[in-house]
Design a protein around this motif. Sequence first.
Motif, PDB file in Angstrom:
ATOM      1  N   PRO A 173       0.819  -1.218   0.000  1.00  0.00           N
ATOM      2  CA  PRO A 173       0.000   0.000   0.000  1.00  0.00           C
ATOM      3  C   PRO A 173       0.856   1.273   0.000  1.00  0.00           C
ATOM      4  N   ALA A 174       2.106   1.179   0.455  1.00  0.00           N
ATOM      5  CA  ALA A 174       2.949   2.381   0.552  1.00  0.00           C
ATOM      6  C   ALA A 174       3.714   2.685  -0.742  1.00  0.00           C
ATOM      7  N   GLY A 175       3.908   1.659  -1.592  1.00  0.00           N
ATOM      8  CA  GLY A 175       4.750   1.842  -2.774  1.00  0.00           C
ATOM      9  C   GLY A 175       4.000   2.457  -3.937  1.00  0.00           C
ATOM     10  N   PRO A 176       4.550   2.491  -5.106  1.00  0.00           N
ATOM     11  CA  PRO A 176       5.931   2.104  -5.454  1.00  0.00           C
ATOM     12  C   PRO A 176       6.935   3.212  -5.154  1.00  0.00           C
ATOM     13  N   TRP A 177       8.209   2.814  -5.164  1.00  0.00           N
ATOM     14  CA  TRP A 177       9.292   3.758  -4.864  1.00  0.00           C
ATOM     15  C   TRP A 177      10.147   4.000  -6.100  1.00  0.00           C
ATOM     16  N   TYR A 178      10.344   5.269  -6.376  1.00  0.00           N
ATOM     17  CA  TYR A 178      11.212   5.651  -7.508  1.00  0.00           C
ATOM     18  C   TYR A 178      12.136   6.748  -7.040  1.00  0.00           C
ATOM     19  N   HIS A 179      12.798   6.463  -5.917  1.00  0.00           N
ATOM     20  CA  HIS A 179      13.586   7.485  -5.222  1.00  0.00           C
ATOM     21  C   HIS A 179      15.014   7.602  -5.712  1.00  0.00           C
ATOM     22  N   ASN A 180      15.437   6.680  -6.591  1.00  0.00           N
ATOM     23  CA  ASN A 180      16.797   6.776  -7.123  1.00  0.00           C
ATOM     24  C   ASN A 180      16.818   7.645  -8.367  1.00  0.00           C
ATOM     25  N   LYS A 181      17.959   8.285  -8.580  1.00  0.00           N
ATOM     26  CA  LYS A 181      18.097   9.138  -9.760  1.00  0.00           C
ATOM     27  C   LYS A 181      17.770   8.347 -11.032  1.00  0.00           C
ATOM     28  N   LYS A 182      18.192   7.089 -11.093  1.00  0.00           N
ATOM     29  CA  LYS A 182      17.988   6.283 -12.303  1.00  0.00           C
ATOM     30  C   LYS A 182      16.635   5.561 -12.328  1.00  0.00           C
ATOM     31  N   ALA A 183      15.761   5.851 -11.362  1.00  0.00           N
ATOM     32  CA  ALA A 183      14.440   5.220 -11.378  1.00  0.00           C
ATOM     33  C   ALA A 183      13.562   5.917 -12.414  1.00  0.00           C
ATOM     34  N   SER A 184      12.481   5.232 -12.806  1.00  0.00           N
ATOM     35  CA  SER A 184      11.587   5.825 -13.803  1.00  0.00           C
ATOM     36  C   SER A 184      10.138   5.468 -13.513  1.00  0.00           C
ATOM     37  N   ILE A 185       9.303   6.496 -13.370  1.00  0.00           N
ATOM     38  CA  ILE A 185       7.870   6.258 -13.112  1.00  0.00           C
ATOM     39  C   ILE A 185       7.235   5.533 -14.296  1.00  0.00           C
ATOM     40  N   GLN A 186       7.547   5.988 -15.510  1.00  0.00           N
ATOM     41  CA  GLN A 186       6.927   5.360 -16.683  1.00  0.00           C
ATOM     42  C   GLN A 186       7.325   3.891 -16.792  1.00  0.00           C
ATOM     43  N   SER A 187       8.585   3.582 -16.484  1.00  0.00           N
ATOM     44  CA  SER A 187       9.003   2.172 -16.554  1.00  0.00           C
ATOM     45  C   SER A 187       8.274   1.340 -15.510  1.00  0.00           C
ATOM     46  N   ILE A 188       8.015   1.922 -14.325  1.00  0.00           N
ATOM     47  CA  ILE A 188       7.250   1.186 -13.303  1.00  0.00           C
ATOM     48  C   ILE A 188       5.836   0.899 -13.824  1.00  0.00           C
ATOM     49  N   ILE A 189       5.215   1.898 -14.425  1.00  0.00           N
ATOM     50  CA  ILE A 189       3.868   1.706 -14.992  1.00  0.00           C
ATOM     51  C   ILE A 189       3.902   0.590 -16.049  1.00  0.00           C
ATOM     52  N   ASP A 190       4.928   0.631 -16.900  1.00  0.00           N
ATOM     53  CA  ASP A 190       5.046  -0.406 -17.940  1.00  0.00           C
ATOM     54  C   ASP A 190       5.285  -1.785 -17.318  1.00  0.00           C
ATOM     55  N   ASN A 226      -1.651   4.660  -6.554  1.00  0.00           N
ATOM     56  CA  ASN A 226      -0.768   5.400  -5.636  1.00  0.00           C
ATOM     57  C   ASN A 226       0.057   6.447  -6.387  1.00  0.00           C
ATOM     58  N   ILE A 227       0.517   6.082  -7.568  1.00  0.00           N
ATOM     59  CA  ILE A 227       1.301   7.040  -8.374  1.00  0.00           C
ATOM     60  C   ILE A 227       0.423   8.239  -8.735  1.00  0.00           C
ATOM     61  N   TYR A 228      -0.808   7.937  -9.186  1.00  0.00           N
ATOM     62  CA  TYR A 228      -1.670   9.037  -9.647  1.00  0.00           C
ATOM     63  C   TYR A 228      -2.161   9.892  -8.474  1.00  0.00           C
ATOM     64  N   SER A 229      -2.364   9.276  -7.315  1.00  0.00           N
ATOM     65  CA  SER A 229      -2.828  10.102  -6.192  1.00  0.00           C
ATOM     66  C   SER A 229      -1.697  11.009  -5.701  1.00  0.00           C
ATOM     67  N   ARG A 230      -0.446  10.534  -5.801  1.00  0.00           N
ATOM     68  CA  ARG A 230       0.681  11.414  -5.467  1.00  0.00           C
ATOM     69  C   ARG A 230       0.705  12.604  -6.435  1.00  0.00           C
ATOM     70  N   GLU A 231       0.451  12.309  -7.694  1.00  0.00           N
ATOM     71  CA  GLU A 231       0.452  13.358  -8.701  1.00  0.00           C
ATOM     72  C   GLU A 231      -0.619  14.412  -8.376  1.00  0.00           C
ATOM     73  N   ARG A 232      -1.797  13.932  -7.946  1.00  0.00           N
ATOM     74  CA  ARG A 232      -2.874  14.874  -7.606  1.00  0.00           C
ATOM     75  C   ARG A 232      -2.497  15.737  -6.406  1.00  0.00           C
ATOM     76  N   LYS A 233      -1.830  15.108  -5.414  1.00  0.00           N
ATOM     77  CA  LYS A 233      -1.406  15.878  -4.236  1.00  0.00           C
ATOM     78  C   LYS A 233      -0.423  16.985  -4.626  1.00  0.00           C
ATOM     79  N   ILE A 234       0.484  16.646  -5.528  1.00  0.00           N
ATOM     80  CA  ILE A 234       1.471  17.634  -5.967  1.00  0.00           C
ATOM     81  C   ILE A 234       0.770  18.775  -6.701  1.00  0.00           C
ATOM     82  N   LEU A 235      -0.177  18.418  -7.558  1.00  0.00           N
ATOM     83  CA  LEU A 235      -0.928  19.444  -8.295  1.00  0.00           C
ATOM     84  C   LEU A 235      -1.676  20.370  -7.337  1.00  0.00           C
ATOM     85  N   GLU A 236      -2.272  19.760  -6.323  1.00  0.00           N
ATOM     86  CA  GLU A 236      -3.006  20.540  -5.340  1.00  0.00           C
ATOM     87  C   GLU A 236      -2.068  21.522  -4.631  1.00  0.00           C
TER      88      GLU A 236
END
Length: 297
Positions: A173-190, A226-236
């Motif tokens: 429920p807490a993830g996913p994590w993309y905290h490294n410089k070389k991480a990628s949100i789009q790759s996680i979605i894929d 979780n990814i999209y709700s983080r995005e909404r929080k940032i937008l807010e």
Amino acid sequence: MIQTQQIGPVKIFFGKLPSYPYCNTLLVKGRQTLLLDPACEEKALRALAGDEKIDYLFNTHYHPDHIRYNPLFDGIEFWAHRDDAPCFRSLDSMAEWVGVKGTPYEQAWKATLTKAFGFRERKEVKEVEDGTALDLGGVTLQFLHFPGHTPGLTGFLIPEFEILFLADMELSPAGPWYHNKKASIQSIIDSVEKIRKIQAAYYIPSHGQEIFRKDIGPRLDRYLENIYSRERKILEALSTPKTLGELASLSLISGFRLSPSQVWFLFEKTMIEKHLDRLLVQGKIAKNGDTFQREAD
Ligand SMILES: [Zn+2]
């Protein structure tokens, strides 16, 4: 005593804690034996190192909570995905990929890796890629690449037993994590979509004691949500202009209080930055100097 569970040829040693600095360790046995991510707990792993003849050591990726007791298994043929291999060969590369290189966190981070997590640079890394098969004698593993969390994150499928090992696509429920410089949100979605297409009876994550059964569609959906709700929080938060540092201080993703002296502050910042890049491309926010602001709908 840590908990264990046997599923077909796979024995799971559940991590002492469900999260960092431990993870689930897997022992896969055919006529030969593979040990994966020895980081469940020291005592159990010392016993394994003494009792078992292990032929292959595999790390799903380079994170400290997956590699921490590797030194107990020195001398065993070491395997990892090609795209994470540079981080096993050089601590400097790992620092670069994690994002701490050249920051005030670098020295302390490197010291922790070598002292608390026993990291040593390796000359020999046997590189796997998506689809690489390993025949253990009666049991064949098919390595599967799930990039995003790190570039080389790798799980596996054992088709005869319908076992899919998810590694750090752990669907918590807490993830996913993309905290490294070389991480990628789009790759996680894929990678989530790749997992959705694989039929299995058992889905084993690297963290937590729950083995998912049958239809994991809703879990995959929640993970993406979780990814999209983080995005909404940032937008807010960007209904008034803010800098990246100001956004990071709000801890919108990690959810725990962070001080800039903690390396997690940097990680939070990295995750926010990846969202900002996406939102800029989508035209949902604008950048003005150092500040970001939401565009009118
Ligand atoms: Zn990880």
